[in-house]
Design an enzyme around this catalytic site. Sequence first.
Site, PDB file in Angstrom:
ATOM      1  N   PHE A 149       0.808  -1.225   0.000  1.00 50.93           N
ATOM      2  CA  PHE A 149       0.000   0.000   0.000  1.00 50.93           C
ATOM      3  C   PHE A 149       0.831   1.260   0.000  1.00 50.93           C
ATOM      4  O   PHE A 149       0.358   2.324  -0.408  1.00 50.93           O
ATOM      5  CB  PHE A 149      -0.911   0.012   1.238  1.00 50.93           C
ATOM      6  N   GLU A 176      -5.055  -3.959  -1.793  1.00 44.31           N
ATOM      7  CA  GLU A 176      -6.486  -3.680  -1.845  1.00 44.31           C
ATOM      8  C   GLU A 176      -6.852  -2.428  -1.051  1.00 44.31           C
ATOM      9  O   GLU A 176      -7.996  -1.966  -1.105  1.00 44.31           O
ATOM     10  CB  GLU A 176      -7.287  -4.881  -1.327  1.00 44.31           C
ATOM     11  N   ARG A 177      -5.876  -1.845  -0.324  1.00 43.14           N
ATOM     12  CA  ARG A 177      -6.156  -0.629   0.442  1.00 43.14           C
ATOM     13  C   ARG A 177      -6.198   0.628  -0.431  1.00 43.14           C
ATOM     14  O   ARG A 177      -6.905   1.574  -0.121  1.00 43.14           O
ATOM     15  CB  ARG A 177      -5.096  -0.447   1.539  1.00 43.14           C
ATOM     16  N   SER A 226       5.978  -6.955   3.949  1.00 44.57           N
ATOM     17  CA  SER A 226       6.586  -7.288   5.236  1.00 44.57           C
ATOM     18  C   SER A 226       7.402  -8.579   5.129  1.00 44.57           C
ATOM     19  O   SER A 226       7.185  -9.401   4.227  1.00 44.57           O
ATOM     20  CB  SER A 226       5.502  -7.456   6.298  1.00 44.57           C
ATOM     21  N   CYS A 281       9.567   1.652   3.425  1.00 43.31           N
ATOM     22  CA  CYS A 281      10.484   0.576   3.798  1.00 43.31           C
ATOM     23  C   CYS A 281      11.910   1.089   3.945  1.00 43.31           C
ATOM     24  O   CYS A 281      12.760   0.410   4.507  1.00 43.31           O
ATOM     25  CB  CYS A 281      10.430  -0.563   2.779  1.00 43.31           C
ATOM     26  N   GLU A 383       9.281  -3.660  13.177  1.00 45.63           N
ATOM     27  CA  GLU A 383       9.115  -2.612  12.168  1.00 45.63           C
ATOM     28  C   GLU A 383       7.788  -1.901  12.470  1.00 45.63           C
ATOM     29  O   GLU A 383       6.712  -2.454  12.235  1.00 45.63           O
ATOM     30  CB  GLU A 383       9.101  -3.205  10.758  1.00 45.63           C
TER      31      GLU A 383
END
Length: 499
Positions: A149, A176-177, A226, A281, A383
């Site tokens: 996302f 999908e967000r 992730s 990230c 994280e």
Amino acid sequence: MKTLDHWIGGKFATGSSDRKGRVFNPATGEQVAEARLANVADVNAAVAVAKAALPEWSATPPLRRARIMFRFNELILANEQELAEMITNEHGKTIEDAKGDILRGREVVEFACGIPHLLRGDFTEDVGTGVDAYSIRQPVGVCAGITPFNFPAMIPLWMFPLSIACGNTFILKPSERDPSCPLRLVELAHEAGVPEGVVNMVNGDKEAVDAILTHADIDAVSFVGSTPVAQYIYSTAAEHGKRVQALGGAKNHMVVMPDADMEQAADALISAGYGSAGQRCMAVSVAVAVGDDTADALVEKLTPKIQELKIGPGNGDDIEMGPVVTKQAQERIFSLIDQGEKDGATLVVDGRGFKMQGYENGYFMGGTLFDNVTEDMSIYREEIFGPVLSLVRSQDYEDAVDLVNRNEYGNGTAIFTRDGDAARDFAERVQIGMVGVNVPIPVPVAYHSFGGWKRSLFGDMHMHGMEGVRFYTRQKAITSRWPKSGVREGHSLTMPTMQ
């Protein structure tokens, strides 16, 4: 309310699933769209048209594919404002940050415009008498990309333009967000001249992901997300015989030496720690101050800068930081801040109490700063993926390097110093894939390659640049001889050599 369809075979497709995902505006907390969630049949339909389009597209001369990339780049630029607004409305980042998201993606499209040169092989004449040897690079086949996302434009553009420029066909499965921007990009690629079936997109969740990972006709999978999911993607897809590059999580450290310009270092930490609300990230989430004096100076300079951050909806004027992406993300970040306090870290700036007037249902929080963080604390180990910066006090340079190297992640790191010897030593010794020297977010430009080490990367090849070209192609070595007519040399059972 708009419904976001799939894109299969050069047109919008509703698919056969009746499941839908809800898409929210993080600034208001209101639902702004719903996205159809693909089932196995929908993924199969996308793969079928991609497989059917592969022979003709892979035989298309690279120069023609490059011309389409040139037109695609122009269309992205022409529609930049529309794309940026889509990102802001569904992700929450500011309009200017969204434009940066688009620009860094466009740079990979520009790199893909050079595909005729990038696909050139090698040729050696007369490796033996009358024998020539050469190598060529050919497409892998049907490829798929599963994107997160946090960069709705950049990361899809890291994947499908280079993949199709290399002659592959592609299925994109975005988050999908915030799927509106990826869908619009795929539509623009078709407008630029990409033939039907060459680029397809399915919205979806784990059902769609598993269908991609196990599909017999998908040859390669790219992923960013992730670490637990990256490991799952890699092991599942590899088990089913696919080439995989799966980029995982990060815990990026910035080492600040005593000789660094503290004002510059503090500004760099604000940019790298709180830009995009920490949802990168490559965000710096750990500042490693070498010496207590360095730590005290950093805290003194960081505190007012964090407190003065201009927070609000991403489409507002002069806004520096928008909301986090979902209510669930906000709650997780708050719980980690709670745990940081319980573990004994010093909470210097607390972002949990921030309220945005007129946007009380939005997923806002202020910037947060912890001091005296240690390796055993959850705010150090996990994280966080939010606007939370942890400061670790290191007694000397060697301790700082060891701290960075002990961490399970190896995505990015930076050092701020005026000492060239320390900077060079750090760049050589640190066990991290991307290193910045007085650069807080060392994301490589498009013609280099992006990727971490350790548990930040599963697979052998990094993204974009020449590593990307190698991932999306296979090398074929050809040895050729044309004997003179009528000349026969007989047979031999000994090992062939070029003697």
